[in-house]
Design a protein around this motif. Structure first.
Motif, PDB file in Angstrom:
ATOM      1  N   ARG A  33      15.478 -15.158 -26.963  1.00 22.82           N
ATOM      2  CA  ARG A  33      15.687 -15.095 -25.377  1.00 22.82           C
ATOM      3  C   ARG A  33      16.939 -14.231 -24.999  1.00 22.82           C
ATOM      4  N   GLU A  34      17.517 -13.914 -25.714  1.00 19.94           N
ATOM      5  CA  GLU A  34      18.878 -13.171 -25.386  1.00 19.94           C
ATOM      6  C   GLU A  34      18.399 -11.875 -24.735  1.00 19.94           C
ATOM      7  N   ARG A  35      18.776 -11.396 -23.637  1.00 20.47           N
ATOM      8  CA  ARG A  35      18.725 -10.187 -22.767  1.00 20.47           C
ATOM      9  C   ARG A  35      19.817  -9.761 -22.070  1.00 20.47           C
ATOM     10  N   ARG A  36      20.116  -8.486 -22.024  1.00 16.76           N
ATOM     11  CA  ARG A  36      21.089  -7.824 -21.381  1.00 16.76           C
ATOM     12  C   ARG A  36      20.963  -8.142 -19.808  1.00 16.76           C
ATOM     13  N   ALA A  37      22.011  -8.418 -19.210  1.00 17.46           N
ATOM     14  CA  ALA A  37      22.073  -8.906 -17.660  1.00 17.46           C
ATOM     15  C   ALA A  37      21.713  -7.775 -16.939  1.00 17.46           C
ATOM     16  N   VAL A 191      23.953   2.939 -17.007  1.00 14.24           N
ATOM     17  CA  VAL A 191      25.041   2.157 -16.979  1.00 14.24           C
ATOM     18  C   VAL A 191      25.230   1.359 -18.284  1.00 14.24           C
ATOM     19  N   LYS A 192      26.310   1.272 -18.820  1.00 17.62           N
ATOM     20  CA  LYS A 192      26.626   0.779 -20.130  1.00 17.62           C
ATOM     21  C   LYS A 192      27.908   0.569 -20.338  1.00 17.62           C
ATOM     22  N   LYS A 193      28.175  -0.364 -21.078  1.00 16.45           N
ATOM     23  CA  LYS A 193      29.760  -0.653 -21.539  1.00 16.45           C
ATOM     24  C   LYS A 193      30.433   0.343 -22.507  1.00 16.45           C
ATOM     25  N   THR A 194      31.504   0.813 -21.990  1.00 16.38           N
ATOM     26  CA  THR A 194      32.229   1.750 -22.801  1.00 16.38           C
ATOM     27  C   THR A 194      33.413   1.449 -22.817  1.00 16.38           C
ATOM     28  N   PRO A 243      14.314   5.239 -31.332  1.00 13.97           N
ATOM     29  CA  PRO A 243      13.419   4.272 -31.068  1.00 13.97           C
ATOM     30  C   PRO A 243      13.809   2.857 -31.654  1.00 13.97           C
ATOM     31  N   ALA A 244      14.738   2.910 -32.490  1.00 15.98           N
ATOM     32  CA  ALA A 244      15.437   1.444 -33.041  1.00 15.98           C
ATOM     33  C   ALA A 244      16.356   0.906 -32.014  1.00 15.98           C
ATOM     34  N   ASN A 245      16.624   1.795 -31.229  1.00 17.58           N
ATOM     35  CA  ASN A 245      17.762   1.342 -30.035  1.00 17.58           C
ATOM     36  C   ASN A 245      17.249   0.867 -28.843  1.00 17.58           C
ATOM     37  N   LEU A 246      15.845   0.878 -28.646  1.00 16.30           N
ATOM     38  CA  LEU A 246      15.233   0.351 -27.332  1.00 16.30           C
ATOM     39  C   LEU A 246      14.920  -1.128 -27.535  1.00 16.30           C
ATOM     40  N   SER A 247      15.681  -1.998 -27.769  1.00 19.11           N
ATOM     41  CA  SER A 247      15.509  -3.693 -27.927  1.00 19.11           C
ATOM     42  C   SER A 247      15.913  -4.006 -26.765  1.00 19.11           C
ATOM     43  N   HIS A 248      15.651  -5.341 -26.576  1.00 22.70           N
ATOM     44  CA  HIS A 248      15.924  -6.273 -25.406  1.00 22.70           C
ATOM     45  C   HIS A 248      17.434  -6.536 -25.376  1.00 22.70           C
ATOM     46  N   HIS A 249      18.258  -6.252 -26.426  1.00 25.38           N
ATOM     47  CA  HIS A 249      19.590  -6.930 -26.394  1.00 25.38           C
ATOM     48  C   HIS A 249      20.550  -5.588 -26.449  1.00 25.38           C
ATOM     49  N   GLU A 250      19.902  -4.352 -26.505  1.00 19.49           N
ATOM     50  CA  GLU A 250      20.526  -3.205 -26.168  1.00 19.49           C
ATOM     51  C   GLU A 250      21.548  -2.801 -25.050  1.00 19.49           C
ATOM     52  N   ASP A 251      22.671  -2.683 -25.085  1.00 23.55           N
ATOM     53  CA  ASP A 251      23.347  -2.210 -24.045  1.00 23.55           C
ATOM     54  C   ASP A 251      23.136  -1.126 -23.297  1.00 23.55           C
ATOM     55  N   LEU A 276      15.682  -1.116 -18.424  1.00 19.64           N
ATOM     56  CA  LEU A 276      16.390  -1.795 -19.506  1.00 19.64           C
ATOM     57  C   LEU A 276      15.789  -0.999 -20.765  1.00 19.64           C
ATOM     58  N   ALA A 277      16.498  -1.266 -21.847  1.00 17.52           N
ATOM     59  CA  ALA A 277      16.146  -0.539 -23.152  1.00 17.52           C
ATOM     60  C   ALA A 277      14.716  -0.873 -23.589  1.00 17.52           C
ATOM     61  N   ASP A 278      14.406  -2.112 -23.499  1.00 19.03           N
ATOM     62  CA  ASP A 278      13.098  -2.528 -23.724  1.00 19.03           C
ATOM     63  C   ASP A 278      11.856  -2.210 -22.583  1.00 19.03           C
ATOM     64  N   GLU A 279      12.314  -1.666 -21.651  1.00 19.43           N
ATOM     65  CA  GLU A 279      11.292  -1.217 -20.758  1.00 19.43           C
ATOM     66  C   GLU A 279      11.203   0.166 -20.727  1.00 19.43           C
ATOM     67  N   ILE A 280      11.684   1.119 -21.964  1.00 11.86           N
ATOM     68  CA  ILE A 280      11.680   2.457 -22.283  1.00 11.86           C
ATOM     69  C   ILE A 280      10.555   2.167 -23.271  1.00 11.86           C
ATOM     70  N   LEU A 281       9.598   3.070 -22.978  1.00 10.95           N
ATOM     71  CA  LEU A 281       8.391   3.151 -24.310  1.00 10.95           C
ATOM     72  C   LEU A 281       8.531   4.663 -24.778  1.00 10.95           C
ATOM     73  N   TRP A 282       8.883   4.299 -26.172  1.00 11.91           N
ATOM     74  CA  TRP A 282       9.004   5.725 -26.926  1.00 11.91           C
ATOM     75  C   TRP A 282       7.708   6.135 -27.603  1.00 11.91           C
ATOM     76  N   GLY A 283       7.312   7.562 -27.407  1.00 11.55           N
ATOM     77  CA  GLY A 283       6.447   8.291 -27.718  1.00 11.55           C
ATOM     78  C   GLY A 283       4.922   7.912 -26.568  1.00 11.55           C
ATOM     79  N   GLN A 284       5.262   7.665 -25.472  1.00 10.70           N
ATOM     80  CA  GLN A 284       4.099   7.627 -24.525  1.00 10.70           C
ATOM     81  C   GLN A 284       4.206   8.462 -23.536  1.00 10.70           C
ATOM     82  N   ARG A 285       3.370   8.733 -22.911  1.00 12.21           N
ATOM     83  CA  ARG A 285       2.947   9.585 -21.783  1.00 12.21           C
ATOM     84  C   ARG A 285       2.198   8.935 -20.809  1.00 12.21           C
TER      85      ARG A 285
END
Length: 356
Positions: A33-37, A191-194, A243-251, A276-285
């Protein structure tokens, strides 16, 4: 074992699903259930809570804006209490003047008393002022810019795919109304933490990213839905995204801001959304939704957010630039973005009277 009993019809399937969910450890379910705010909501609201504001008096220095920003029940309550308090105040003044003149037992003399007339005139003036402020607040609340933004829509998901041999971040934007948005501009931010070289942590670092569109620059001609894209190059903050970075907990969060002037009212409006990261689809058009039929262009909004899979390398844009041979292993099949639909015309018959 429960799944086997369910297939045999011994226990209901709903019980099996419940038990399987209960068998998951608590710590595993918590991680799922963890997800970035989200910094900006899908509907454009900013997810920021302002706390410990000590200088509350600054809001009273701009009373009109404060009244406009209030919710409808609070605004109506304030104006109702303003009318009641003003009437009560001038009624008390009128009563005190009548009491001082000893006119309380003579209603005719009270009505003709000059002080009462003056109090009534002053009350009317105050009532007119309150009416003017109330009408202004009601007009501004009903004509706020975000009302027009309700008909400016964005695709639910963004996509990353190849365009002209380069990985691009793409989204679709459209306007449901026929009245146009004049001088429409669009911009995107990541927007990301740096953290800096000195060790300073920036929790919400806003980085502008260069945007490309069919018109050029940041201006768009939003007559029909447009696909806005950003070329992921060495200057892009998405250069190392895989593609591996597009998960729900990615900042990672991409904010899209659309601004323009409403053609009918002349009010500047702004529509916002984020991905958010999990709302970005890789390899889609995005699928084409503009068709040409009967001499005009038609837009099918039922397919506004639909996407299809396309051949896309599973590597970062940086790796693709360093090894262009990856493109040789991908089969591309380009298609047009505007389809022309052929409409078959039914033959027309003419019924003539038979000769007698």
């Amino acid at each position: 074992m429960p799944a086997m009993l369910s297939r045999k019809g011994i226990i209901p399937e709903e019980y099996v699903l419940t038990r399987l969910a209960e068998d998951v450890p608590d710590h595993a379910r918590y991680r799922a259930r963890e997800r970035r705010a989200r910094f900006v909501g899908k509907n454009g609201t900013c997810n920021v809570a302002h706390k410990n504001i000590r200088e509350q008096g600054r809001f009273l220095q701009d009373v009109f804006t404060t009244l406009v920003d209030l919710k409808w029940p609070h605004t109506l309550l304030i104006f109702t209490m303003s009318f009641l308090c003003s009437w009560l105040l001038f009624a008390m003044i009128w009563w005190l003047i009548a009491f001082a003149h000893g006119d309380l037992d003579q209603s005719t003399q009270m009505q003709g008393d000059s002080g009462g007339a003056g109090g009534s005139s002053s009350g009317n003036i105050v009532g007119l002022v309150i009416n003017a402020i109330m009408l202004g607040c009601i007009f501004m609340k009903t004509a706020q810019a975000h009302r027009r933004a309700e008909t400016l829509i964005f695709s639910k998901h963004a996509v990353i795919a190849l365009r002209e041999g380069k990985l691009c971040f793409m989204l679709r934007v459209g306007d449901l109304r026929k009245s146009m948005i004049i001088s429409a501009t669009i911009r995107m931010q990541v927007v990301k933490k740096t953290s800096s070289l000195e060790g300073e942590v920036v929790p919400l670092n806003q980085i502008d990213i260069q945007m490309e569109n069919p018109v050029g620059g940041n201006s768009i001609f939003l007559v029909s839905p447009l696909i806005i894209y950003h070329v992921i190059d060495k200057n892009s903050p998405l250069y190392d995204v895989a593609p591996a970075n597009l998960s729900h907990h990615e900042d990672l969060e991409v904010i899209v801001i659309l601004e323009g002037v409403v053609e009918t009212t002349g009010i500047t409006t702004q529509a916002r959304t984020s991905y958010l990261a999990d709302e970005i689809l890789w390899g889609q058009r995005f699928v084409p939704i503009v068709t040409e039929e009967d001499g005009q262009y038609s837009v099918d909004y039922s397919k506004f957010g639909n996407t299809v899979k396309v051949p896309t390398p599973d590597c970062t844009a940086k790796q693709l630039d360093e090894d262009r041979s990856i493109m040789d292993r991908i089969s591309l099949s380009p298609r047009g973005t505007i389809r022309k639909r052929t409409v078959r015309l039914k033959p027309k018959f003419t019924i003539a009277d038979e000769p007698s």
